[in-house]
Design a protein around this motif. Structure first.
Motif, PDB file in Angstrom:
ATOM      1  N   PHE A 249       0.845  -1.194   0.000  1.00 33.91           N
ATOM      2  CA  PHE A 249       0.000   0.000   0.000  1.00 33.91           C
ATOM      3  C   PHE A 249       0.885   1.251   0.000  1.00 33.91           C
ATOM      4  O   PHE A 249       1.772   1.402   0.836  1.00 33.91           O
ATOM      5  CB  PHE A 249      -0.922   0.014   1.216  1.00 33.91           C
ATOM      6  N   GLY A 250       0.622   2.145  -0.954  1.00 36.13           N
ATOM      7  CA  GLY A 250       1.377   3.383  -1.045  1.00 36.13           C
ATOM      8  C   GLY A 250       2.610   3.238  -1.905  1.00 36.13           C
ATOM      9  O   GLY A 250       3.723   3.099  -1.404  1.00 36.13           O
ATOM     10  N   ARG A 251       2.431   3.265  -3.229  1.00 38.08           N
ATOM     11  CA  ARG A 251       3.542   3.070  -4.167  1.00 38.08           C
ATOM     12  C   ARG A 251       3.740   4.361  -4.967  1.00 38.08           C
ATOM     13  O   ARG A 251       2.817   4.814  -5.653  1.00 38.08           O
ATOM     14  CB  ARG A 251       3.255   1.897  -5.104  1.00 38.08           C
ATOM     15  N   LEU A 252       4.926   4.918  -4.888  1.00 38.94           N
ATOM     16  CA  LEU A 252       5.204   6.143  -5.620  1.00 38.94           C
ATOM     17  C   LEU A 252       5.046   5.919  -7.119  1.00 38.94           C
ATOM     18  O   LEU A 252       5.503   4.907  -7.658  1.00 38.94           O
ATOM     19  CB  LEU A 252       6.622   6.628  -5.317  1.00 38.94           C
ATOM     20  N   GLY A 253       4.367   6.872  -7.781  1.00 41.60           N
ATOM     21  CA  GLY A 253       4.209   6.821  -9.226  1.00 41.60           C
ATOM     22  C   GLY A 253       3.009   6.054  -9.717  1.00 41.60           C
ATOM     23  O   GLY A 253       2.774   5.994 -10.930  1.00 41.60           O
ATOM     24  N   ASP A 254       2.210   5.479  -8.806  1.00 41.32           N
ATOM     25  CA  ASP A 254       1.051   4.682  -9.216  1.00 41.32           C
ATOM     26  C   ASP A 254      -0.265   5.430  -9.081  1.00 41.32           C
ATOM     27  O   ASP A 254      -1.341   4.826  -9.158  1.00 41.32           O
ATOM     28  CB  ASP A 254       0.986   3.377  -8.412  1.00 41.32           C
ATOM     29  N   GLY A 255      -0.222   6.735  -8.872  1.00 44.66           N
ATOM     30  CA  GLY A 255      -1.451   7.517  -8.831  1.00 44.66           C
ATOM     31  C   GLY A 255      -1.859   7.904  -7.427  1.00 44.66           C
ATOM     32  O   GLY A 255      -1.188   7.586  -6.438  1.00 44.66           O
ATOM     33  N   GLY A 313      -5.664  10.987  -1.378  1.00 47.71           N
ATOM     34  CA  GLY A 313      -4.326  11.097  -0.820  1.00 47.71           C
ATOM     35  C   GLY A 313      -3.223  10.923  -1.835  1.00 47.71           C
ATOM     36  O   GLY A 313      -3.462  10.611  -3.010  1.00 47.71           O
ATOM     37  N   VAL A 314      -2.008  11.136  -1.369  1.00 45.73           N
ATOM     38  CA  VAL A 314      -0.796  10.817  -2.122  1.00 45.73           C
ATOM     39  C   VAL A 314       0.175  10.117  -1.180  1.00 45.73           C
ATOM     40  O   VAL A 314       0.157  10.366   0.028  1.00 45.73           O
ATOM     41  CB  VAL A 314      -0.125  12.066  -2.730  1.00 45.73           C
ATOM     42  N   PRO A 315       1.057   9.256  -1.716  1.00 50.01           N
ATOM     43  CA  PRO A 315       2.057   8.611  -0.869  1.00 50.01           C
ATOM     44  C   PRO A 315       3.360   9.401  -0.851  1.00 50.01           C
ATOM     45  O   PRO A 315       3.692  10.108  -1.803  1.00 50.01           O
ATOM     46  CB  PRO A 315       2.262   7.261  -1.572  1.00 50.01           C
TER      47      PRO A 315
END
Length: 356
Positions: A249-255, A313-315
């Motif tokens: 959960f929470g992957r940079l670049g995946d939206g 949200g954003v990660p």
């Protein structure tokens, strides 16, 4: 990504304001909002919201809420040598606190501090022990308690990380402090600029709460003041993608993060369907997110008679430290998602969200 966006990110993240001491962020938001909304109002704890009215006086009210505050520390006492003992304001891992630069905000002015650490030379032969924040002192270079007090240092003063926000080599990534939650502050301000001159099917109440990091306190007064019919929190969450796990959960670049559950809120079926339909019909990348921490939506959705709520949200990696690392494309996805939600939220949407 425009130069204006880059500059706004730098400005919002480099502003210093822990929970209860959000003055500089509030002043900046008020300045930026002026001329973009019909009214600017503040709740009793210091949350600031711009109101963009619908032409329909019976239109529903949608609240879009960031939070202004960042994590930091507060002076609890001053030692005879002029160093400061502190209380954490917000959640900190004690192992990331030592040997960092901070600013102390006093009545007489702001001064630099460094958090203490023990050099390895002095650890030889000693047993390793677990570290706590109680073990860390904050050093302003003062020679005594009396000298620190001459400069205005007192218990209760705020201590804030001191960091410059920079772009990384690939220009897709930024690193700096307080993306939790100057992400939301930045998004709200850019959204209001984008909406200037546009009419909306609902009355938009967009701004930022205070004291989120110390128990979601600010949103309670704000919701009671503005009485929204629906609530969207825009907040940053921890990325958990360092090992490359595609299921994390929470992957940079995946939206943007579509939060479906946290310890304080379950996303309703009706709200989830609305969010997914909006994202997919506009080709906006998103990822499901399950969190171990809450947002202002936890408090908001339980107030009044119950308020349909969600989190966009954003990660970011390494949040609640001096150096949070985040991707600009995740931010752009979240910004577009919120824009589409605000443009389509009307009475029919609200009725659907309440159709159990």
């Amino acid at each position: 990504m425009t130069e204006e966006t880059i500059e706004l990110i730098k400005r919002t993240t480099e502003l210093q304001g822990i929970s209860g001491f959000e003055h500089s962020i509030r002043d900046f938001m008020r300045e930026e909002m002026t001329g973009l909304v019909d009214e600017i109002e503040m709740d009793g704890l210091g949350g600031l919201f711009g109101i963009k009215k619908s032409s329909d006086e019976h239109a529903p009210k949608l609240m879009l809420a960031a939070h202004m505050d960042e994590v930091g520390f507060m002076v609890s006492s001053i030692t005879s040598k002029g160093l400061m003992k502190v209380l954490p304001i917000g959640g900190w891992n004690p192992y990331v606190v030592s040997s960092q630069r901070f600013t102390i905000q006093t009545k007489k002015g702001n001064y630099p501090l460094v958090s203490s650490s023990v050099p390895p030379h002095l650890l030889k032969g000693k047993k390793s022990e677990s570290l706590s924040i109680d073990d860390i002192l904050f050093d302003g270079g003062f020679e005594s308690k009396e000298e620190a007090e001459e400069y205005g240092v007192r218990p209760g003063d705020a201590i804030v990380p001191d960091v410059e926000t920079i772009q990384m080599a690939n220009k897709k990534t930024f690193v700096g402090k307080a993306w939790d939650n100057r992400y939301g502050v930045t998004l709200v301000l850019e959204l209001l600029k984008k909406l200037k001159g546009e009419s909306l099917p609902s009355t938009l109440i967009a701004g930022a709460n205070v004291q989120e990091e110390v128990g979601l306190r600010g949103t309670k007064g704000a919701v009671r003041k503005f009485q929204p019919d629906a609530f969207l929190a825009v907040d940053c969450s921890p990325a958990n993608d360092l090992n490359g796990d595609k299921e994390a959960f929470g992957r940079l670049g995946d939206g943007f993060l579509l939060r479906i559950q946290d310890p304080g809120m379950l996303l309703s079926k009706e709200m989830k369907d609305y969010l997914i339909d909006t994202a997919e019909s506009n080709n906006i990348p998103y990822q499901y997110f399950v969190s171990k921490g809450g947002t202002d939506a936890v408090a908001a959705h339980q107030l009044n008679e119950g308020i349909p709520s969600a989190v966009i949200g954003v990660p970011a990696r390494y949040i609640h430290t001096h150096q949070s690392l985040f991707r600009i494309d995740d931010y752009e996805a979240a910004k577009e998602m919120v824009y589409q939600l605000v443009k389509t939220f009307d009475q029919s949407t609200l009725d659907t969200l309440k159709k159990f």
